[in-house]
Design an enzyme around this catalytic site. Structure first.
Site, short mmCIF file in Angstrom:
data_model
loop_
_atom_site.label_atom_id
_atom_site.label_comp_id
_atom_site.label_asym_id
_atom_site.label_seq_id
_atom_site.Cartn_x
_atom_site.Cartn_y
_atom_site.Cartn_z
N GLU A 1 0.82 -1.21 0.00
CA GLU A 1 0.00 0.00 0.00
C GLU A 1 0.86 1.26 0.00
O GLU A 1 0.53 2.26 -0.66
CB GLU A 1 -0.92 0.00 1.22
CG GLU A 1 -1.91 1.15 1.26
CD GLU A 1 -2.98 1.03 0.18
OE1 GLU A 1 -2.96 1.88 -0.75
OE2 GLU A 1 -3.81 0.12 0.26
N LYS B 1 4.55 4.60 -10.12
CA LYS B 1 3.25 4.46 -9.47
C LYS B 1 2.15 4.18 -10.48
O LYS B 1 1.23 3.41 -10.23
CB LYS B 1 2.95 5.71 -8.66
CG LYS B 1 3.92 5.92 -7.50
CD LYS B 1 3.74 7.27 -6.84
CE LYS B 1 4.73 7.46 -5.70
NZ LYS B 1 4.62 8.80 -5.08
#
Length: 433
Positions: free
Chosen positions: A131, A207
């Site tokens: 995460e 990302k």
């Protein structure tokens, strides 16, 4: 009833994030034990420079032998926050081989070789949680991977780098140039001494690769992501965006094709309307806008970097991994079942804002319009303004309708060949409409 034998955690790295993880594990030990169902404690902390370990960590826990630490039989979970490709990849795969689950914040490694890590985790029935790798404290990976698992995500549009958002926000709100805004970001600690990874889009591209892989259930690598930084964004671009009722953001955009047969992933500066939720994201904050078929539009917002926010995400994953260890369960693995191809940037369709330095004489606009028409790029609006201090020059700003990136590139190349076009000052995509 709580199990008395503690779960053991090996911590790889003790910098800003690692030291905060260790601090929270120590100061919130009782709360963590209650949430997990068993005590959790550090088995060791692997570092390169033992003399730089922060206060509060027992000296006997510190080691420079990370390989031996992850291979210990009593280690249940390995937390990797050292970053980079190697030795992180080897250490993580070794942890899996020795029965440990892994929590990592390593976006570069996941974007470069996430498939290898997922395969190793699956082979050894271990968990791989990450995460913290995408947007620090913002819960994003788990909602995409679990909460929206039954839905079809069509688009992910986000600001995933706080440094670049701070720079662009300062340029917009104060009129500062890029260099001046970067200096301020550096002075405040938002930008590294070498800001290349941020300002050239490498951080955001990593990302984007991770987000696209999760959202579209396919494998997307860093090399698949089109990347442009913000170093060429000028005060004039910011001002032009404002005149259009827009602002400029460095966006990570992951899209599923209309026919569902391919995906795209890209990072670049773009103008977005002030009415779009992402336009109001200020300072060093992050936000990600998700569009899915059933849930509709969702937005996730919060601090996307920093020791405490990142440590918060790491600890959330650590609790999940420890619970699974305790219960003999396993979390969701990689869901790359679609194997969709990643389309090249040339096939991406969007709108464009082009600023041209042209001769100020009759017929120039007609020549420019002809070039756009010849390449199948439709013009939406045109604005011409004389250049200050020049008697024979003007700025010509063209905003197009939606067109393929390849068609726009061919148009710009042809424009550069016109005698009346002295230069292409800037090209910027218009998104979020």
């Amino acid at each position: 009833m709580m199990r008395t034998r503690p779960l053991k955690v090996a911590l790889l790295g003790c910098g800003v994030v690692g030291s905060e993880v260790a601090r929270i594990m120590t100061t919130h030990a009782e709360d963590l034990a209650q949430r997990i169902g068993a005590p959790v404690e550090l088995a060791g902390v692997a570092v390169r420079r033992p003399d730089r370990v922060r206060a509060g960590i027992a000296p006997e826990l510190v080691t420079t032998d990370a390989a031996a630490l992850v291979a210990r039989e009593d280690v249940d979970v390995v937390v990797e926050v050292i970053g980079g490709i190697e030795p992180a990849r080897s250490l993580i795969t070794s942890a899996f081989q020795h029965g440990a689950s892994v929590v990592t914040a390593n976006k570069a490694l996941l974007a470069e070789d996430g498939a290898t890590l997922h395969e190793a985790a699956e082979k050894h029935a271990a968990d791989l949680f990450y995460e913290a790798a995408v947007a620090a404290a913002i819960p994003l990976v788990r909602p995409l991977r679990e909460s929206l698992a039954g839905d079809t995500v069509n688009r992910v549009l986000g600001i995933v780098n706080g440094t670049t958002n701070f720079i662009l926000d300062r340029m917009d709100s104060t009129g500062a140039g890029y260099a001046e805004a970067l200096d301020e970001a550096t002075a405040l600690g938002y930008a590294e001494a070498d800001p290349t990874a941020d300002v050239e889009g490498f951080d955001a591209a990593a990302k984007a690769a991770i987000l696209a892989g999760i959202a579209f259930h396919t494998r997307v690598r860093l090399d698949d992501v089109h990347r442009e930084g913000l170093t060429e964004v000028s005060a004039a671009d910011i001002a032009s965006a404002r005149r259009m009722g827009c602002t400029v953001k460095l966006l990570a955009i992951c899209e599923r094709a209309a026919d569902g047969r391919s995906v795209t992933a890209r990072v670049h500066p773009a103008m977005i309307p002030l009415s779009h939720p992402l336009a109001s994201v200020r300072e060093a904050y992050n936000a990600v806008f998700v569009e899915s078929e059933a849930a509709g539009q969702l937005m996730f917002y919060g601090p996307g970097a920093g020791g405490s926010p990142t440590a918060s995400a790491v600890l959330g994953d650590l609790v999940a991994a420890c619970r699974n260890k305790l219960n003999g369960a396993k979390g969701p693995g990689e869901s790359a079942y679609t194997q969709l191809p990643v389309s090249p940037m040339g096939e991406v369709v969007t709108r464009y804002h082009i600023s041209l330095d042209v001769a100020d004489k009759p017929g120039v606009l007609a020549q420019v319009a002809t070039v756009f028409a010849e390449h199948g790029v439709s013009i939406d609006t045109v604005r011409q303004k004389g250049k200050e201090g020049a008697h024979d020059g003007a700025w010509l700003v063209v905003v197009t309708h939606r067109a393929a990136d390849a068609a726009l590139s061919a148009t710009v190349e042809a424009l550069r060949g016109l005698d009346t076009v002295r230069g292409v000052a800037s090209i910027m995509r218009v998104e979020g409409e």
